[in-house]
Scaffold this motif. Structure first.
Motif, mmCIF file in Angstrom:
data_model
loop_
_atom_site.group_PDB
_atom_site.id
_atom_site.type_symbol
_atom_site.label_atom_id
_atom_site.label_comp_id
_atom_site.label_asym_id
_atom_site.label_seq_id
_atom_site.Cartn_x
_atom_site.Cartn_y
_atom_site.Cartn_z
ATOM 1 N N SER A 261 -14.628 9.088 8.603
ATOM 2 C CA SER A 261 -13.500 9.291 9.510
ATOM 3 C C SER A 261 -12.331 8.347 9.259
ATOM 4 C CB SER A 261 -13.965 9.108 10.965
ATOM 5 O OG SER A 261 -14.497 7.806 11.158
ATOM 6 N N LEU A 262 -12.537 7.330 8.447
ATOM 7 C CA LEU A 262 -11.483 6.355 8.237
ATOM 8 C C LEU A 262 -10.370 6.953 7.386
ATOM 9 C CD1 LEU A 262 -10.884 3.388 8.958
ATOM 10 C CD2 LEU A 262 -11.753 2.776 6.710
ATOM 11 N N GLY A 263 -9.142 6.814 7.842
ATOM 12 C CA GLY A 263 -8.031 7.428 7.122
ATOM 13 C C GLY A 263 -7.047 6.445 6.550
ATOM 14 N N GLY A 264 -7.411 5.191 6.419
ATOM 15 C CA GLY A 264 -6.488 4.173 5.933
ATOM 16 C C GLY A 264 -6.169 4.320 4.461
ATOM 17 N N ASP A 265 -5.010 3.815 4.068
ATOM 18 C CA ASP A 265 -4.630 3.789 2.654
ATOM 19 C C ASP A 265 -5.308 2.613 1.968
ATOM 20 O OD1 ASP A 265 -2.955 5.995 2.946
ATOM 21 O OD2 ASP A 265 -1.294 4.719 3.636
ATOM 22 N N GLY A 266 -5.151 2.548 0.647
ATOM 23 C CA GLY A 266 -5.783 1.460 -0.070
ATOM 24 C C GLY A 266 -4.996 1.008 -1.281
ATOM 25 N N GLN A 267 -5.234 -0.226 -1.694
ATOM 26 C CA GLN A 267 -4.733 -0.763 -2.951
ATOM 27 C C GLN A 267 -5.926 -1.213 -3.765
ATOM 28 O OE1 GLN A 267 -1.889 -3.897 -2.319
ATOM 29 N NE2 GLN A 267 -0.223 -2.504 -1.773
ATOM 30 N N PHE A 268 -5.803 -1.093 -5.098
ATOM 31 C CA PHE A 268 -6.924 -1.397 -5.982
ATOM 32 C C PHE A 268 -6.514 -2.448 -7.000
ATOM 33 C CE2 PHE A 268 -7.664 2.675 -4.129
ATOM 34 C CZ PHE A 268 -9.038 2.770 -3.961
ATOM 35 N N PHE A 269 -7.423 -3.392 -7.263
ATOM 36 C CA PHE A 269 -7.159 -4.497 -8.169
ATOM 37 C C PHE A 269 -8.301 -4.605 -9.172
ATOM 38 C CE2 PHE A 269 -5.251 -5.363 -4.074
ATOM 39 C CZ PHE A 269 -3.962 -5.763 -4.392
ATOM 40 N N THR A 270 -7.976 -5.053 -10.375
ATOM 41 C CA THR A 270 -9.003 -5.193 -11.400
ATOM 42 C C THR A 270 -9.819 -6.474 -11.228
ATOM 43 O OG1 THR A 270 -7.391 -6.222 -12.882
ATOM 44 C CG2 THR A 270 -7.748 -3.838 -13.111
ATOM 45 N N HIS A 271 -9.309 -7.426 -10.438
ATOM 46 C CA HIS A 271 -10.034 -8.665 -10.193
ATOM 47 C C HIS A 271 -10.124 -8.923 -8.690
ATOM 48 C CE1 HIS A 271 -10.298 -9.807 -14.385
ATOM 49 N NE2 HIS A 271 -9.004 -9.610 -14.532
ATOM 50 N N TYR A 272 -11.292 -9.348 -8.255
ATOM 51 C CA TYR A 272 -11.527 -9.601 -6.836
ATOM 52 C C TYR A 272 -10.566 -10.652 -6.288
ATOM 53 C CZ TYR A 272 -14.036 -10.895 -2.559
ATOM 54 O OH TYR A 272 -14.379 -11.168 -1.261
ATOM 55 N N SER A 273 -10.282 -11.678 -7.065
ATOM 56 C CA SER A 273 -9.405 -12.740 -6.584
ATOM 57 C C SER A 273 -8.010 -12.216 -6.250
ATOM 58 C CB SER A 273 -9.308 -13.863 -7.619
ATOM 59 O OG SER A 273 -8.840 -13.368 -8.857
ATOM 60 N N MET A 274 -7.565 -11.141 -6.920
ATOM 61 C CA MET A 274 -6.260 -10.561 -6.622
ATOM 62 C C MET A 274 -6.268 -9.895 -5.257
ATOM 63 S SD MET A 274 -5.623 -8.953 -10.425
ATOM 64 C CE MET A 274 -4.102 -8.114 -10.029
ATOM 65 N N ALA A 275 -7.378 -9.233 -4.921
ATOM 66 C CA ALA A 275 -7.496 -8.631 -3.592
ATOM 67 C C ALA A 275 -7.492 -9.710 -2.521
ATOM 68 C CB ALA A 275 -8.770 -7.796 -3.508
ATOM 69 N N ILE A 276 -8.205 -10.815 -2.781
ATOM 70 C CA ILE A 276 -8.254 -11.908 -1.811
ATOM 71 C C ILE A 276 -6.891 -12.578 -1.669
ATOM 72 C CG2 ILE A 276 -9.241 -14.179 -1.337
ATOM 73 C CD1 ILE A 276 -11.059 -11.765 -0.713
ATOM 74 N N ASP A 277 -6.188 -12.778 -2.782
ATOM 75 C CA ASP A 277 -4.852 -13.378 -2.713
ATOM 76 C C ASP A 277 -3.898 -12.503 -1.899
ATOM 77 O OD1 ASP A 277 -5.599 -15.581 -4.170
ATOM 78 O OD2 ASP A 277 -4.824 -14.826 -6.075
ATOM 79 N N THR A 278 -4.030 -11.184 -2.048
ATOM 80 C CA THR A 278 -3.189 -10.273 -1.267
ATOM 81 C C THR A 278 -3.522 -10.367 0.213
ATOM 82 O OG1 THR A 278 -3.065 -8.759 -3.156
ATOM 83 C CG2 THR A 278 -2.454 -7.869 -1.015
ATOM 84 N N ALA A 279 -4.820 -10.444 0.527
ATOM 85 C CA ALA A 279 -5.220 -10.611 1.927
ATOM 86 C C ALA A 279 -4.680 -11.927 2.483
ATOM 87 C CB ALA A 279 -6.740 -10.556 2.045
ATOM 88 N N ARG A 280 -4.743 -13.005 1.697
ATOM 89 C CA ARG A 280 -4.243 -14.313 2.157
ATOM 90 C C ARG A 280 -2.742 -14.279 2.412
ATOM 91 N NH1 ARG A 280 -6.158 -18.542 -2.241
ATOM 92 N NH2 ARG A 280 -5.140 -20.010 -0.813
ATOM 93 N N ALA A 281 -2.048 -13.396 1.703
ATOM 94 C CA ALA A 281 -0.602 -13.263 1.891
ATOM 95 C C ALA A 281 -0.258 -12.334 3.049
ATOM 96 C CB ALA A 281 0.042 -12.757 0.605
ATOM 97 N N GLY A 282 -1.287 -11.813 3.746
ATOM 98 C CA GLY A 282 -1.044 -10.927 4.874
ATOM 99 C C GLY A 282 -0.762 -9.499 4.469
ATOM 100 N N GLY A 283 -1.162 -9.126 3.243
ATOM 101 C CA GLY A 283 -0.842 -7.807 2.729
ATOM 102 C C GLY A 283 -1.891 -6.741 2.969
ATOM 103 N N GLY A 284 -2.940 -7.050 3.713
ATOM 104 C CA GLY A 284 -3.975 -6.059 3.975
ATOM 105 C C GLY A 284 -5.279 -6.741 4.327
ATOM 106 N N ILE A 285 -6.363 -5.971 4.284
ATOM 107 C CA ILE A 285 -7.681 -6.491 4.621
ATOM 108 C C ILE A 285 -8.636 -6.209 3.465
ATOM 109 C CG2 ILE A 285 -8.311 -4.371 5.892
ATOM 110 C CD1 ILE A 285 -9.851 -6.298 7.840
ATOM 111 N N ALA A 286 -9.332 -7.214 3.030
ATOM 112 C CA ALA A 286 -10.220 -7.111 1.867
ATOM 113 C C ALA A 286 -11.667 -7.200 2.317
ATOM 114 C CB ALA A 286 -9.910 -8.218 0.856
ATOM 115 N N MET A 287 -12.571 -6.769 1.439
ATOM 116 C CA MET A 287 -13.994 -6.954 1.706
ATOM 117 C C MET A 287 -14.364 -8.363 1.260
ATOM 118 S SD MET A 287 -16.729 -5.995 3.014
ATOM 119 C CE MET A 287 -15.987 -4.454 3.577
ATOM 120 N N GLY A 288 -14.748 -9.183 2.196
ATOM 121 C CA GLY A 288 -14.976 -10.586 1.910
ATOM 122 C C GLY A 288 -16.400 -10.905 1.534
ATOM 123 N N HIS A 289 -16.584 -11.536 0.376
ATOM 124 C CA HIS A 289 -17.861 -12.143 0.021
ATOM 125 C C HIS A 289 -17.854 -13.520 0.695
ATOM 126 C CE1 HIS A 289 -19.369 -9.383 -3.291
ATOM 127 N NE2 HIS A 289 -18.261 -8.828 -2.842
#
Length: 300
Positions: free
Chosen positions: A212-240
């Protein structure tokens, strides 16, 4: 008494060429030309009166005599290196080469390296961030940190621990998007990485909102890039969560939802047999195990 041994310089060239089964890689390690390696190997073969390598396409392969001689040379060099460390101690500089996942390196390992470096200032540490699993038989890496293990032949694998996963974002992003339930993620930009590509799918399925989730997404080749984007307030990442403990402690990231899932595999430190005897490899493994254990303590 004059010993019946070949010129010692040829031994080092042979040991590296045999380890890699590649004159090119040996030349890269020694910072010399491929021709220089070939010349040293030829000199050694002339001294011994046997062929140590045969060509197979663009590779070189050890002959039966080459394999026997390589085993003897490696054992002798291991003994010499160990005794050099014992006698000379910290007066001799060494080099510790580590292979590790890029995300683990940048998020977890590198910030903790000064602690180990202070305890062994005479060791030069080379960290290689490799997304693909390194073949230690063709690499000069002396230790690796892996997410999961497959082939452990010729390696000693020490289990470090498992991680838990949950969505992470900045406190401001969680407040702005009013994230209180899994369904609220439909308003959010989900940040994905291609290495741990199914983390979001597994979490959303567990939370009961996968269909049911209809959110958009961004994709990164490295996990650290997703985390850096989350730290910048650019979205929500799956956190290890284990990797991100320092960011939680500084309140740079938070887990707005309580639902967690277990990581599919655990972390291991692996050491190839060829470097298991080295004192600084043993000490780094012990330091790593202790550091990882401390981080595995309960937290956010």
């Amino acid at each position: 008494m004059v010993r019946a041994i070949p010129p010692l310089g040829t031994i080092r060239y042979f040991e590296l060429a045999a380890e890699h089964e590649s004159f090119v890689q040996a030349a890269n390690d020694l910072r010399v030309s491929k021709g220089a390696v070939s010349q040293q190997i030829k000199q050694l073969e002339q001294f011994l009166g046997v062929s140590l390598f045969r060509r197979s396409g663009r590779r070189v392969v050890l002959t039966a005599a080459g394999r026997r001689y390589h085993s003897a040379v490696r054992n002798a060099l291991n003994i010499l290196e160990k005794e050099t460390e014992r006698v000379a101690g910290s007066r001799v500089r060494g080099q510790l080469k580590i292979t590790v996942l890029p995300a683990f390196a940048s998020i977890w390992l590198v910030p903790r390296m000064p602690g180990f470096q202070q305890s062994m200032p005479h060791i030069d540490i080379v960290v290689s961030a490799d997304a693909e699993m390194v073949d230690f038989s063709r690499s000069d890496a002396q230790l690796g940190i892996r997410y999961g293990t497959t082939d452990t032949e010729g390696l000693t694998a020490t289990y470090l621990g498992h991680d838990t996963l949950a969505p992470v974002c900045t406190p401001d992003y969680a407040e702005k998007m009013a994230i209180h339930r899994a369904e609220d993620l439909s308003r959010c930009l989900l940040l994905h990485d291609t290495y741990w590509s199914d983390d979001w799918t597994r979490w959303l399925t567990t939370a009961g909102v996968a269909g049911s989730l209809g959110g958009d997404g961004q994709f990164f080749t490295h996990y650290s890039m997703a985390i850096d984007t989350a730290r910048a307030g650019g979205g929500i990442a799956m956190g290890h969560k284990l990797l991100l403990r320092d960011l939680f402690a500084r309140n740079e990231l938070v887990c707005p939802l309580e639902q967690t899932i277990a990581a599919q595999q655990g972390y291991f430190v692996v050491v190839p047999d060829k470097s298991a005897h080295l004192d600084y490899v043993k000490r780094f493994r012990s330091w790593l195990t202790a550091s990882f254990g401390n981080v595995c303590a309960p937290g956010p």
